[in-house]
Enzyme design. Structure first.
Site, PDB file in Angstrom:
ATOM      1  CB  CYS A 294      91.327  73.458 -49.758  1.00 26.16           C
ATOM      2  SG  CYS A 294      90.579  72.698 -51.355  1.00 26.16           S
TER       3      CYS A 294
ATOM      4  CB  CYS B  99      93.287  71.840 -53.290  1.00 31.47           C
ATOM      5  SG  CYS B  99      92.433  73.227 -52.693  1.00 31.47           S
TER       6      CYS B  99
END
Length: 324
Positions: free
Chosen positions: A79, A82
């Site tokens: 991700c 993230c």
């Protein structure tokens, strides 16, 4: 995905501020004492960011949330957002100096936790305060927005639960904390403990009296108010014949006493929405003293469930519509 902001609306119960302030004072005293003792019970800045998995969730998140707000960062290696958000949260965890603990959860390795929190996309950030989960935001967020959300979280944790966080000692060895610093006993601890023991023993009358003793001196004590509402509910249903109560409620839909008794049984049985709905319908069917008695019992049941519970919030709106 646009970030979904946390709403603190309804989280702070102003009626509990006085009791929460006492808890906050005790927590601050514990922090100050730990500092005077050269960091006894303190944590290293490195301990403010932890990796959590399903096996350690109860210990590292739920139990720790009784002493410090725990912010949960749901992330994954693949991700990209993230990878932008996580370093910001880690840096702020150190900057806030123990006011919150950051728990990082890899969703690929902890699918069950992801499902339990209802995470539908990452990054997703939640908080757990005194065992209660709060959604903070989902998706990318700017640092100013993150700071504002964390400031709200810290404020709620202090005002509502008296949590002032962890003592941080830059010289402490990482992972060396033996446990939270002991908090000085409050003036009502013995009475509250006696009430809990009475509840456990089935002595509901004794529990009621113990909670009333606390409230006579401190009417704003939120723990005693909640305990009293629960003890009185259990005392009321103790001698009931459930079958007869249900039969009376079915045969007398406009009888305030019959519906109040059935609602008490509903709540004790865990049927919260049924209890609330029953009494709101009875408010609509009754008038005068009967209607007021039903309304007052409904407000008492709100206290048992908790004024911040979404079911209580919805029932309050329904009650207002029924009354006005």
């Amino acid at each position: 995905m646009q970030p979904r902001n946390m709403s603190m609306s309804g989280v702070v119960d102003l009626a509990a501020v006085k009791a929460a302030q006492e808890a906050k004072t005790k927590a601050e005293q514990a922090r100050a004492e730990a500092a005077r003792q050269g960091g006894a019970g303190a944590v290293s800045p490195a301990d403010l960011v932890i990796d959590v998995d399903e096996a350690g969730f109860e210990r590292d998140v739920l139990q720790r949330s009784a002493e410090v707000p725990v912010v949960i960062d749901f992330w994954a290696e693949w991700c990209q957002p993230c990878k932008q958000l996580s370093p910001v949260l880690e840096r702020l965890a150190v900057e806030y100096n123990g006011r919150f603990l950051l728990a990082k959860i890899d969703v690929d390795a902890n699918q069950m936790l992801m499902q339990q929190f209802g995470v539908q996309g990452i990054p997703a950030v939640f908080a757990v305060v005194a065992g209660q989960a709060l959604p903070l935001f989902q998706g990318a967020a700017g640092e100013d927005q993150i700071r504002g959300t964390l400031d709200q979280l810290v404020q709620v944790a202090e005002q509502r639960f008296g949590l002032t966080g962890l003592v941080v000692d830059p010289d402490a060895e990482p992972g060396a904390q033996a446990g939270p610093a002991a908090m000085p006993a409050g003036p009502y601890d013995a009475l509250l403990e006696a009430a809990v023991q009475a509840l456990d023993a089935g002595d509901f009358g004794g529990a009621v009296q113990a909670y009333k003793n606390v409230l006579s001196d401190d009417p704003g004590n939120s723990e005693a108010k909640l305990g009293l509402a629960q003890a009185e509910l259990l005392q009321r249903v103790q001698g009931m014949d459930p079958q007869q109560v249900r039969r009376d409620a079915a045969e007398k839909p406009a009888d305030a006493g019959a519906q109040i008794a059935a609602a008490d049984l509903d709540l004790v049985g865990g049927h919260v929405e049924d209890a609330f709905g029953r009494l709101i319908e009875t408010v609509q069917r009754t008038a005068g003293d009967d209607r007021d008695a039903v309304r007052r019992r409904l407000l008492e049941l709100f206290e048992v469930v908790g004024t911040d519970d979404p079911r209580v919030v919805g029932a309050r709106r329904a009650l207002a519509r029924a009354l006005f």
